[in-house]
Scaffold this motif. Sequence first.
Motif, PDB file in Angstrom:
ATOM      1  N   PHE A  15     -10.191  19.230 -28.478  1.00  0.00           N
ATOM      2  CA  PHE A  15     -11.186  19.046 -27.415  1.00  0.00           C
ATOM      3  C   PHE A  15     -10.699  19.668 -26.111  1.00  0.00           C
ATOM      4  O   PHE A  15     -11.447  20.379 -25.421  1.00  0.00           O
ATOM      5  N   VAL A  16      -9.447  19.415 -25.755  1.00  0.00           N
ATOM      6  CA  VAL A  16      -8.895  19.947 -24.503  1.00  0.00           C
ATOM      7  C   VAL A  16      -8.826  21.470 -24.547  1.00  0.00           C
ATOM      8  O   VAL A  16      -9.162  22.157 -23.561  1.00  0.00           O
ATOM      9  N   ALA A  17      -8.406  22.038 -25.699  1.00  0.00           N
ATOM     10  CA  ALA A  17      -8.340  23.501 -25.817  1.00  0.00           C
ATOM     11  C   ALA A  17      -9.729  24.120 -25.683  1.00  0.00           C
ATOM     12  O   ALA A  17      -9.899  25.163 -25.036  1.00  0.00           O
ATOM     13  N   THR A  18     -10.728  23.474 -26.278  1.00  0.00           N
ATOM     14  CA  THR A  18     -12.102  23.969 -26.177  1.00  0.00           C
ATOM     15  C   THR A  18     -12.614  23.861 -24.741  1.00  0.00           C
ATOM     16  O   THR A  18     -13.328  24.749 -24.243  1.00  0.00           O
ATOM     17  N   LEU A  19     -12.254  22.782 -24.065  1.00  0.00           N
ATOM     18  CA  LEU A  19     -12.641  22.620 -22.658  1.00  0.00           C
ATOM     19  C   LEU A  19     -12.009  23.716 -21.799  1.00  0.00           C
ATOM     20  O   LEU A  19     -12.666  24.282 -20.907  1.00  0.00           O
ATOM     21  N   LEU A 101      -1.503  30.458 -31.650  1.00  0.00           N
ATOM     22  CA  LEU A 101      -0.453  29.434 -31.776  1.00  0.00           C
ATOM     23  C   LEU A 101      -1.029  28.027 -31.850  1.00  0.00           C
ATOM     24  O   LEU A 101      -0.335  27.086 -32.265  1.00  0.00           O
ATOM     25  N   LEU A 102      -2.278  27.878 -31.446  1.00  0.00           N
ATOM     26  CA  LEU A 102      -2.885  26.539 -31.381  1.00  0.00           C
ATOM     27  C   LEU A 102      -3.015  25.830 -32.735  1.00  0.00           C
ATOM     28  O   LEU A 102      -2.954  24.605 -32.784  1.00  0.00           O
ATOM     29  N   PRO A 103      -3.247  26.553 -33.856  1.00  0.00           N
ATOM     30  CA  PRO A 103      -3.419  25.818 -35.118  1.00  0.00           C
ATOM     31  C   PRO A 103      -2.283  24.862 -35.449  1.00  0.00           C
ATOM     32  O   PRO A 103      -2.506  23.818 -36.068  1.00  0.00           O
ATOM     33  N   TYR A 104      -1.053  25.180 -35.052  1.00  0.00           N
ATOM     34  CA  TYR A 104       0.070  24.295 -35.372  1.00  0.00           C
ATOM     35  C   TYR A 104      -0.009  22.973 -34.623  1.00  0.00           C
ATOM     36  O   TYR A 104       0.565  21.977 -35.045  1.00  0.00           O
ATOM     37  N   PHE A 105      -0.732  22.964 -33.502  1.00  0.00           N
ATOM     38  CA  PHE A 105      -0.945  21.715 -32.776  1.00  0.00           C
ATOM     39  C   PHE A 105      -2.224  21.030 -33.237  1.00  0.00           C
ATOM     40  O   PHE A 105      -2.262  19.827 -33.454  1.00  0.00           O
ATOM     41  N   VAL A 106      -3.288  21.836 -33.389  1.00  0.00           N
ATOM     42  CA  VAL A 106      -4.585  21.268 -33.736  1.00  0.00           C
ATOM     43  C   VAL A 106      -4.584  20.675 -35.133  1.00  0.00           C
ATOM     44  O   VAL A 106      -5.218  19.652 -35.392  1.00  0.00           O
ATOM     45  N   PHE A 107      -3.852  21.298 -36.047  1.00  0.00           N
ATOM     46  CA  PHE A 107      -3.862  20.844 -37.432  1.00  0.00           C
ATOM     47  C   PHE A 107      -2.604  20.072 -37.816  1.00  0.00           C
ATOM     48  O   PHE A 107      -2.213  20.041 -38.990  1.00  0.00           O
ATOM     49  N   SER A 167      -3.454  32.340 -20.394  1.00  0.00           N
ATOM     50  CA  SER A 167      -2.790  32.243 -21.696  1.00  0.00           C
ATOM     51  C   SER A 167      -1.592  31.290 -21.642  1.00  0.00           C
ATOM     52  O   SER A 167      -1.410  30.435 -22.507  1.00  0.00           O
ATOM     53  N   ILE A 168      -0.784  31.472 -20.584  1.00  0.00           N
ATOM     54  CA  ILE A 168       0.401  30.627 -20.444  1.00  0.00           C
ATOM     55  C   ILE A 168      -0.003  29.175 -20.181  1.00  0.00           C
ATOM     56  O   ILE A 168       0.559  28.238 -20.775  1.00  0.00           O
ATOM     57  N   LEU A 169      -0.996  28.982 -19.293  1.00  0.00           N
ATOM     58  CA  LEU A 169      -1.454  27.618 -19.000  1.00  0.00           C
ATOM     59  C   LEU A 169      -1.996  26.928 -20.243  1.00  0.00           C
ATOM     60  O   LEU A 169      -1.776  25.731 -20.456  1.00  0.00           O
ATOM     61  N   LEU A 170      -2.699  27.702 -21.087  1.00  0.00           N
ATOM     62  CA  LEU A 170      -3.268  27.137 -22.309  1.00  0.00           C
ATOM     63  C   LEU A 170      -2.179  26.566 -23.215  1.00  0.00           C
ATOM     64  O   LEU A 170      -2.259  25.417 -23.666  1.00  0.00           O
ATOM     65  N   ILE A 171      -1.143  27.357 -23.457  1.00  0.00           N
ATOM     66  CA  ILE A 171      -0.080  26.906 -24.354  1.00  0.00           C
ATOM     67  C   ILE A 171       0.766  25.814 -23.713  1.00  0.00           C
ATOM     68  O   ILE A 171       1.095  24.799 -24.343  1.00  0.00           O
ATOM     69  N   VAL A 172       1.132  26.007 -22.418  1.00  0.00           N
ATOM     70  CA  VAL A 172       1.950  24.996 -21.740  1.00  0.00           C
ATOM     71  C   VAL A 172       1.216  23.659 -21.690  1.00  0.00           C
ATOM     72  O   VAL A 172       1.792  22.585 -21.972  1.00  0.00           O
ATOM     73  N   SER A 173      -0.066  23.698 -21.370  1.00  0.00           N
ATOM     74  CA  SER A 173      -0.854  22.458 -21.310  1.00  0.00           C
ATOM     75  C   SER A 173      -0.958  21.811 -22.679  1.00  0.00           C
ATOM     76  O   SER A 173      -0.863  20.582 -22.813  1.00  0.00           O
ATOM     77  N   THR A 174      -1.136  22.636 -23.704  1.00  0.00           N
ATOM     78  CA  THR A 174      -1.218  22.098 -25.073  1.00  0.00           C
ATOM     79  C   THR A 174       0.097  21.443 -25.472  1.00  0.00           C
ATOM     80  O   THR A 174       0.114  20.353 -26.054  1.00  0.00           O
ATOM     81  N   ILE A 175       1.205  22.109 -25.152  1.00  0.00           N
ATOM     82  CA  ILE A 175       2.527  21.537 -25.487  1.00  0.00           C
ATOM     83  C   ILE A 175       2.754  20.236 -24.736  1.00  0.00           C
ATOM     84  O   ILE A 175       3.231  19.246 -25.312  1.00  0.00           O
ATOM     85  N   LEU A 176       2.420  20.227 -23.441  1.00  0.00           N
ATOM     86  CA  LEU A 176       2.608  19.004 -22.651  1.00  0.00           C
ATOM     87  C   LEU A 176       1.725  17.869 -23.180  1.00  0.00           C
ATOM     88  O   LEU A 176       2.178  16.723 -23.302  1.00  0.00           O
ATOM     89  N   LEU A 177       0.471  18.199 -23.502  1.00  0.00           N
ATOM     90  CA  LEU A 177      -0.428  17.184 -24.046  1.00  0.00           C
ATOM     91  C   LEU A 177       0.083  16.676 -25.390  1.00  0.00           C
ATOM     92  O   LEU A 177       0.095  15.468 -25.647  1.00  0.00           O
ATOM     93  N   PHE A 178       0.511  17.618 -26.230  1.00  0.00           N
ATOM     94  CA  PHE A 178       1.047  17.241 -27.542  1.00  0.00           C
ATOM     95  C   PHE A 178       2.281  16.349 -27.385  1.00  0.00           C
ATOM     96  O   PHE A 178       2.413  15.327 -28.069  1.00  0.00           O
ATOM     97  N   SER A 179       3.172  16.728 -26.484  1.00  0.00           N
ATOM     98  CA  SER A 179       4.397  15.933 -26.266  1.00  0.00           C
ATOM     99  C   SER A 179       4.058  14.545 -25.748  1.00  0.00           C
ATOM    100  O   SER A 179       4.659  13.550 -26.168  1.00  0.00           O
ATOM    101  N   PHE A 180       3.084  14.483 -24.834  1.00  0.00           N
ATOM    102  CA  PHE A 180       2.664  13.178 -24.300  1.00  0.00           C
ATOM    103  C   PHE A 180       2.089  12.300 -25.400  1.00  0.00           C
ATOM    104  O   PHE A 180       2.424  11.107 -25.499  1.00  0.00           O
ATOM    105  N   LEU A 181       1.229  12.877 -26.236  1.00  0.00           N
ATOM    106  CA  LEU A 181       0.608  12.095 -27.307  1.00  0.00           C
ATOM    107  C   LEU A 181       1.642  11.642 -28.335  1.00  0.00           C
ATOM    108  O   LEU A 181       1.584  10.509 -28.833  1.00  0.00           O
ATOM    109  N   VAL A 182       2.588  12.521 -28.657  1.00  0.00           N
ATOM    110  CA  VAL A 182       3.651  12.143 -29.597  1.00  0.00           C
ATOM    111  C   VAL A 182       4.504  11.024 -29.020  1.00  0.00           C
ATOM    112  O   VAL A 182       4.846  10.065 -29.698  1.00  0.00           O
TER     113      VAL A 182
END
Length: 441
Positions: A15-19, A101-107, A167-182
């Motif tokens: 959802f966040v990546a799509t936003l 690179l997103l599939p490894y987080f999304v899936f 591009s950088i913000l997309l991946i960094v934000s995804t990693i930070l969100l993923f780390s927070f959720l984990v």
Amino acid sequence: MEKYQPSKMAVLIGFVATLFALLYHIVIICVFKWLNINQMVLYNIFSILLFSVLLTIIPRGKSLVPIFIIAIAEVIAHQILAEHFIGTETKFHFIIFMTGLLPYFVFDYRLKIATPLTVISSLIFIILDTDILRILHVQFFTDFFPVTSVISPRTVIFLKTINITFSILLIVSTILLFSFLVSRSESRLARQNLMLEDEIKRASVIQQAFFKHDVSYAKNWDISFYNNPMAGVSGDFFDFYRNGNTLDGFGIFDVSGHGISSGLVTMLVKNIIYQEFYNNSDMDLWEILNKINDRIVEEKGEVENFLTGIIVRFMPDKAELVMAGHPAPLMYKSHSGKCDYMDKTAESIGAIGMAGAPTFYDSQFVDFTKGDRLFFYSDGVTDVLNDKGEDFGKIRLLRAFAESVDLTAQSQMDYIKEKISRFRGSMPQNDDISMICICRM
């Protein structure tokens, strides 16, 4: 491609990546309008509508795979068209690489799903980065999408900055969100583990109180017993059967499995065994065990746990035993000084509580007079492992028993426990352990 049911974390990241993609297209449509590239303006209107629809679908979607394929197809088409109109120097194709690179987080790191999508995205990135399309003079783009404007070097730098930054913000934000959720998930699991450990401790206290034994009334007996569960709640249990100050017998049993489920079964079967032992005191012990088996099968219903065990009934100078799939006890005869395992009768087969399994129990009668000693144990004793992978085994147990037959029952129990502890060393306990030492005085 395998079916994939997304986790809450995967849905949130998707959802966040799509936003992010939607916000990017809103910004970039303004840029193309400023550059007067109307084809890309129209395409971005379509993209904004598409990602708006995807945002509403993602929270309710049963699979993120088709949604992600649609999104990444749009991104690839968008970047190819953008670089066709304003050149590869603007680095629009970097977004393809980052999106790949997103599939490894999304899936949730499901490689069978993520890897093909990432490989395809990477190959397209390489093709665009080497400018193969322009080198080959793809006529399709030239004819169908004619370039009508030339942008300045300053504008190229501006667009390049936007694309690389996004591009950088997309991946960094995804990693930070993923780390927070984990991290949040791990904290929740840690709290649940603490609650579970607390529940196990409470269950262990309740079980110990339920199986509390006092044998001080048995004046003509020297008795010691020991139980150490592997996981707080024990699947082993023993019980002493008394009539006033007379010890009529006892039983030792081992429920299959470990933990709370097997512990609950022990509490169910304890009363059944005790009731049948006294309700049928005029029967042979093997007949009583048949009745016990039938009741346990009926009352535990679909519960799969079964149990092995030995039930003993004392007579003035004898002991009647029935073994049901349980390790044979050790016996010491005072008049001969002999220590050895009791022989199992060949006719007695089968465990207890296994619906549909054949069973045949047979009573054994052994002389058991003053000074004689019996030692019962669960298989957790002989299965104790050391750091070399060796088990304690029946030979070591027999040796420890023989070396301590002149001690009191409690001292002998302490001696055998010490032998087991030294043998195991730092290795964790791998099963419930129960032992009973009983000597006729």
